[in-house]
Design a protein around this motif. Structure first.
Motif, short mmCIF file in Angstrom:
data_model
loop_
_atom_site.label_atom_id
_atom_site.label_comp_id
_atom_site.label_asym_id
_atom_site.label_seq_id
_atom_site.Cartn_x
_atom_site.Cartn_y
_atom_site.Cartn_z
N VAL A 1 1.21 4.55 -2.84
CA VAL A 1 1.14 5.98 -2.52
C VAL A 1 2.37 6.69 -3.07
N ILE A 2 3.53 6.09 -2.88
CA ILE A 2 4.78 6.69 -3.37
C ILE A 2 4.74 6.83 -4.89
N ILE A 3 4.24 5.80 -5.57
CA ILE A 3 4.15 5.84 -7.04
C ILE A 3 3.22 6.96 -7.49
N ILE A 4 2.07 7.08 -6.80
CA ILE A 4 1.10 8.12 -7.16
C ILE A 4 1.72 9.51 -6.95
N VAL A 5 2.38 9.67 -5.81
CA VAL A 5 3.01 10.96 -5.51
C VAL A 5 4.07 11.29 -6.56
N LEU A 6 4.88 10.30 -6.91
CA LEU A 6 5.92 10.51 -7.93
C LEU A 6 5.30 10.88 -9.27
N ALA A 7 4.21 10.17 -9.62
CA ALA A 7 3.54 10.44 -10.89
C ALA A 7 3.01 11.88 -10.92
N MET B 1 0.83 -1.21 0.00
CA MET B 1 0.00 0.00 0.00
C MET B 1 0.86 1.26 0.00
N ARG B 2 1.90 1.21 0.78
CA ARG B 2 2.77 2.38 0.89
C ARG B 2 3.46 2.65 -0.46
N THR B 3 3.86 1.57 -1.15
CA THR B 3 4.50 1.70 -2.46
C THR B 3 3.58 2.38 -3.45
#
Ligand SMILES: [Zn+2]
Length: 74
Positions: free
Chosen positions: A5-11, A1-3
């Motif tokens: 969120v990180i991907i979405i934030v990076l995108a 789940m945390r990954t």
């Protein structure tokens, strides 16, 4: 789940960065350009190139000046 969120934030960061990067530039000098001015080889007046009479690489403001210059140079 945390990954995820990180991907979405990076995108999101990449999207924002791209948008800032590709700022739409104002169109450079739209419409017609000002006509090129040429100088009469006889009297030295400047006229738009499309209105000038040309002979070889010389330009003239009128037929009279073209004729005069032919007589003067030849
Ligand atoms: Zn002239």
């Amino acid at each position: 789940m945390r990954t995820l969120v990180i991907i979405i934030v990076l995108a999101l960061i990449v999207m924002i960065a791209k948008r800032l990067w590709q700022k739409p530039r104002p169109p450079a000098n739209p419409g017609r350009q000002p006509g090129k001015m040429v100088q009469c080889a006889n009297c030295g007046i400047y006229i738009p190139e499309q209105e000038a009479l040309s002979r070889g690489d010389r330009f003239y403001c009128s037929q009279a000046h073209l004729d005069e210059d032919i007589h003067n140079t030849s």
